[in-house]
Design a protein around this motif. Structure first.
Motif, short mmCIF file in Angstrom:
data_model
loop_
_atom_site.label_atom_id
_atom_site.label_comp_id
_atom_site.label_asym_id
_atom_site.label_seq_id
_atom_site.Cartn_x
_atom_site.Cartn_y
_atom_site.Cartn_z
N GLN A 304 -55.80 -71.44 -42.89
CA GLN A 304 -54.66 -70.53 -42.76
C GLN A 304 -53.37 -71.05 -43.41
O GLN A 304 -52.29 -70.52 -43.15
N GLU A 305 -53.49 -72.07 -44.24
CA GLU A 305 -52.35 -72.54 -45.02
C GLU A 305 -52.63 -72.20 -46.48
O GLU A 305 -53.45 -72.83 -47.14
N TYR A 306 -51.95 -71.14 -46.94
CA TYR A 306 -52.28 -70.52 -48.22
C TYR A 306 -51.17 -70.70 -49.24
O TYR A 306 -50.03 -71.02 -48.91
N PHE A 307 -51.54 -70.46 -50.51
CA PHE A 307 -50.53 -70.40 -51.56
C PHE A 307 -49.67 -69.17 -51.29
O PHE A 307 -50.20 -68.10 -50.97
N PRO A 308 -48.35 -69.30 -51.41
CA PRO A 308 -47.44 -68.19 -51.08
C PRO A 308 -47.83 -66.87 -51.74
O PRO A 308 -48.15 -66.82 -52.94
N GLY A 309 -47.83 -65.81 -50.94
CA GLY A 309 -48.14 -64.48 -51.44
C GLY A 309 -49.62 -64.19 -51.58
O GLY A 309 -50.00 -63.15 -52.11
N THR A 310 -50.49 -65.12 -51.12
CA THR A 310 -51.94 -64.91 -51.20
C THR A 310 -52.58 -65.28 -49.86
O THR A 310 -51.90 -65.77 -48.96
N THR A 311 -53.86 -65.04 -49.76
CA THR A 311 -54.64 -65.57 -48.62
C THR A 311 -55.68 -66.54 -49.18
O THR A 311 -56.85 -66.56 -48.78
N CYS A 312 -55.25 -67.34 -50.13
CA CYS A 312 -56.12 -68.33 -50.79
C CYS A 312 -55.71 -69.74 -50.39
O CYS A 312 -54.52 -70.09 -50.41
N ARG A 313 -56.71 -70.56 -50.07
CA ARG A 313 -56.45 -71.97 -49.81
C ARG A 313 -56.35 -72.72 -51.15
O ARG A 313 -56.88 -72.27 -52.17
N ILE A 314 -55.64 -73.82 -51.14
CA ILE A 314 -55.40 -74.60 -52.36
C ILE A 314 -56.35 -75.79 -52.40
O ILE A 314 -56.47 -76.53 -51.42
N VAL A 315 -57.03 -75.94 -53.51
CA VAL A 315 -57.91 -77.09 -53.72
C VAL A 315 -57.23 -78.02 -54.71
O VAL A 315 -56.74 -77.58 -55.75
N VAL A 316 -57.17 -79.31 -54.38
CA VAL A 316 -56.62 -80.32 -55.29
C VAL A 316 -57.74 -81.30 -55.63
O VAL A 316 -58.33 -81.91 -54.74
N ILE A 317 -58.03 -81.43 -56.91
CA ILE A 317 -59.03 -82.39 -57.38
C ILE A 317 -58.32 -83.44 -58.22
O ILE A 317 -57.58 -83.11 -59.14
N SER A 318 -58.53 -84.71 -57.92
CA SER A 318 -57.85 -85.78 -58.67
C SER A 318 -58.84 -86.87 -59.08
O SER A 318 -59.85 -87.12 -58.42
N GLY A 319 -58.54 -87.50 -60.22
CA GLY A 319 -59.38 -88.56 -60.79
C GLY A 319 -59.12 -88.63 -62.27
O GLY A 319 -58.05 -88.23 -62.73
N THR A 320 -60.09 -89.12 -63.06
CA THR A 320 -59.95 -89.07 -64.51
C THR A 320 -60.25 -87.64 -64.97
O THR A 320 -60.75 -86.82 -64.19
N THR A 321 -59.98 -87.35 -66.24
CA THR A 321 -60.24 -86.01 -66.74
C THR A 321 -61.69 -85.61 -66.56
O THR A 321 -62.00 -84.52 -66.09
N VAL A 322 -62.61 -86.50 -66.91
CA VAL A 322 -64.03 -86.19 -66.79
C VAL A 322 -64.42 -85.98 -65.33
O VAL A 322 -65.16 -85.05 -64.99
N GLN A 323 -63.92 -86.84 -64.42
CA GLN A 323 -64.22 -86.68 -63.00
C GLN A 323 -63.72 -85.35 -62.46
O GLN A 323 -64.43 -84.65 -61.74
N VAL A 324 -62.49 -85.00 -62.84
CA VAL A 324 -61.89 -83.75 -62.35
C VAL A 324 -62.66 -82.54 -62.88
O VAL A 324 -62.97 -81.61 -62.13
N LEU A 325 -62.99 -82.55 -64.18
CA LEU A 325 -63.72 -81.42 -64.75
C LEU A 325 -65.12 -81.30 -64.16
O LEU A 325 -65.62 -80.20 -63.93
N THR A 326 -65.76 -82.43 -63.91
CA THR A 326 -67.09 -82.40 -63.29
C THR A 326 -67.02 -81.80 -61.90
O THR A 326 -67.83 -80.93 -61.54
N ALA A 327 -66.05 -82.25 -61.11
CA ALA A 327 -65.90 -81.71 -59.75
C ALA A 327 -65.56 -80.23 -59.78
O ALA A 327 -66.09 -79.44 -58.99
N PHE A 328 -64.68 -79.83 -60.70
CA PHE A 328 -64.29 -78.43 -60.83
C PHE A 328 -65.53 -77.58 -61.14
O PHE A 328 -65.73 -76.51 -60.56
N GLN A 329 -66.37 -78.07 -62.05
CA GLN A 329 -67.59 -77.34 -62.40
C GLN A 329 -68.54 -77.23 -61.22
O GLN A 329 -69.14 -76.17 -60.98
N LEU A 330 -68.67 -78.31 -60.44
CA LEU A 330 -69.55 -78.27 -59.27
C LEU A 330 -69.09 -77.23 -58.26
O LEU A 330 -69.89 -76.50 -57.69
N VAL A 331 -67.77 -77.17 -58.03
CA VAL A 331 -67.23 -76.20 -57.08
C VAL A 331 -67.48 -74.77 -57.56
O VAL A 331 -67.98 -73.92 -56.81
#
Length: 437
Positions: A304-331
């Motif tokens: 229930q903690e959303y980006f303003p004006g939406t009902t969407c939760r915020i996902v933050v992925i951090s690491g190297t570029t390859v790690q972040v892109l890999t995780a993003f693709q998996l999600v």
């Protein structure tokens, strides 16, 4: 061998031409072929099916397994499939009293056919599991391949019942039954991957791409992307590969030159509240698995903690570029698979909204819109930036298109953002909007 053919036509599609593709570890392929091809010839004579293997050292991407293609009528293909599995089973038992290798069989299925195997709300795959008593799992979507792996686990009899149900279902589709596949169809893709891996690991002077001029690292990155393979280190086609099944080839030593792909970075994007549970998994199991496979850290804003004006939760992925892109693709692949399983549609995922600092938007747009146009042309995705909101320090970047197009776009955008020292050094909490909300 002590095995009897117990398979019968499951429907009137049993006389249609069909085929099945499955993987055999390279160490076991010799048992299927036999001395001078004697075993495979015998199997073809006994079953009436045609049996082909990929050439030596030509494997399914991400594995060291050769591809077997069997074609004929449903009964012929199932008979041949059973003969091969029985041969391997007997051989392994004779050697060490174990058939551990054969407790799992991986079948290659076109991505376009997975929806019918899953069924509405997963009904079809559940009925197959209940009827066969076998375990059946579908590998995550891989944007670089048109196929996915269906892993069958259990006894030989359970696996055979499962493959009979699956093949009968696939053969009902005219598109599937009319397709003809070569066991070597991945040869070009595998060779391309090796070439692109070499490009990625060379210094700029050594790379064939160095003969072309690029304004930014992002443009060079896009050229590598569009000329061959993806930016990602190849994801295994399944989440549970054992080490013995991965390739044993050692890559060349990477260059020591600085590369923004190794800088710490991050990406923030929105997930509708109704889909957040698929990312987290029971007791956090899915998100933990994604972190383990990618090496990235993944955080979600609290319920229930959303980006303003939406009902969407915020996902933050951090690491190297390859790690972040890999995780993003998996999600994204997880959400895509889940939604396809529910209603055969991925409408929700035709749009992804990425949170970008307002201060970084100029770099994404470029002079006269040149950079964003370049990204759109090279990714084929739609990219739109939300209007400036003076109450927020961020804006939303909306990506639209297929999963592959969105992934190409996010690779270009993240690489561009990571070039900015201010961006790569920032750390964001997914709950940073709680006060504003």
């Amino acid at each position: 061998s002590g095995w009897c053919i117990f398979l019968h036509p499951v429907s009137d599609s049993s006389e249609k031409p069909t085929h099945i593709r499955f993987l055999v570890p390279k160490a076991l392929a010799g048992y299927v072929i036999g001395k001078g091809g004697s075993t495979i010839t015998q199997f073809q004579d006994n079953s009436g099916a045609q049996i082909l293997l990929s050439r030596n050292q030509e494997y399914f991407p991400g594995t060291t397994c050769r591809i077997v293609v069997m074609s004929g009528t449903t009964v012929q293909v199932l008979t041949a499939f059973q003969l091969v599995l029985a041969k391997l089973h007997c051989q392994l038992q004779a050697e060490d009293g174990s058939d551990v290798e054969l407790r799992r069989t991986r079948v290659v299925i076109p991505h376009s056919s997975c929806g019918s195997i899953i069924g509405k709300g997963g009904a079809t795959i559940r009925s197959f599991i209940e009827d066969s008593k076998a375990g059946i799992k579908i590998s995550p979507l891989d944007f670089e391949l048109s196929d996915r792996l269906l892993t069958l686990s259990g006894t030989m009899e359970e696996q055979m019942r499962a493959i009979a149900l699956i093949l009968t279902k696939l053969t009902e589709e005219d598109d599937y039954s009319q397709q003809v596949h070569s066991p070597n169809s991945y040869r070009k893709a595998t060779n391309t991957k090796k070439a692109v891996n070499r490009i990625r690991l060379r210094t700029p002077r050594e790379s064939p791409l160095s003969r072309r001029r690029f304004t930014t690292h992002s443009e060079k990155f896009a050229a590598e992307l569009t000329e061959g393979d993806s930016y990602l280190h190849k994801q295994r086609a399944e989440m549970d590969y054992t080490e013995s099944e991965t390739t044993d080839e050692s890559p060349e030593e990477p260059s020591q030159e600085p590369d923004s792909s190794e800088k710490p970075t991050h990406i923030r994007f929105l997930v509708p509240k109704a889909l957040a549970g698929y990312v987290i998994g029971k007791g956090g199991s899915t998100i933990t698995q994604f972190q383990d496979h990618s090496g990235a850290q993944i955080l979600l804003s609290r319920n229930q903690e959303y980006f303003p004006g939406t009902t969407c939760r915020i996902v933050v992925i951090s690491g190297t570029t390859v790690q972040v892109l890999t995780a993003f693709q998996l999600v994204l692949a997880k959400l895509h698979s889940q939604l396809q399983g529910e209603d055969g549609s991925d409408v929700e995922l035709r749009r992804t909204r990425v949170v970008v600092p307002h201060s970084s938007c100029g770099g994404i747009i470029g002079k006269g819109g040149a950079t964003i146009r370049f990204f759109i042309e090279n990714s084929k995705a739609g990219i739109k930036i939300s209007p400036l909101d003076f109450e927020l320090s961020d804006r939303l970047l909306t990506l639209s298109g297929t999963m592959e197009e969105q992934m190409r776009a996010i690779a270009l955008i993240l690489t561009k953002l990571t070039e900015e020292d201010d961006y790569s050094q920032q750390m964001h909490s997914p709950n940073s909007y709680i006060k504003e909300v």
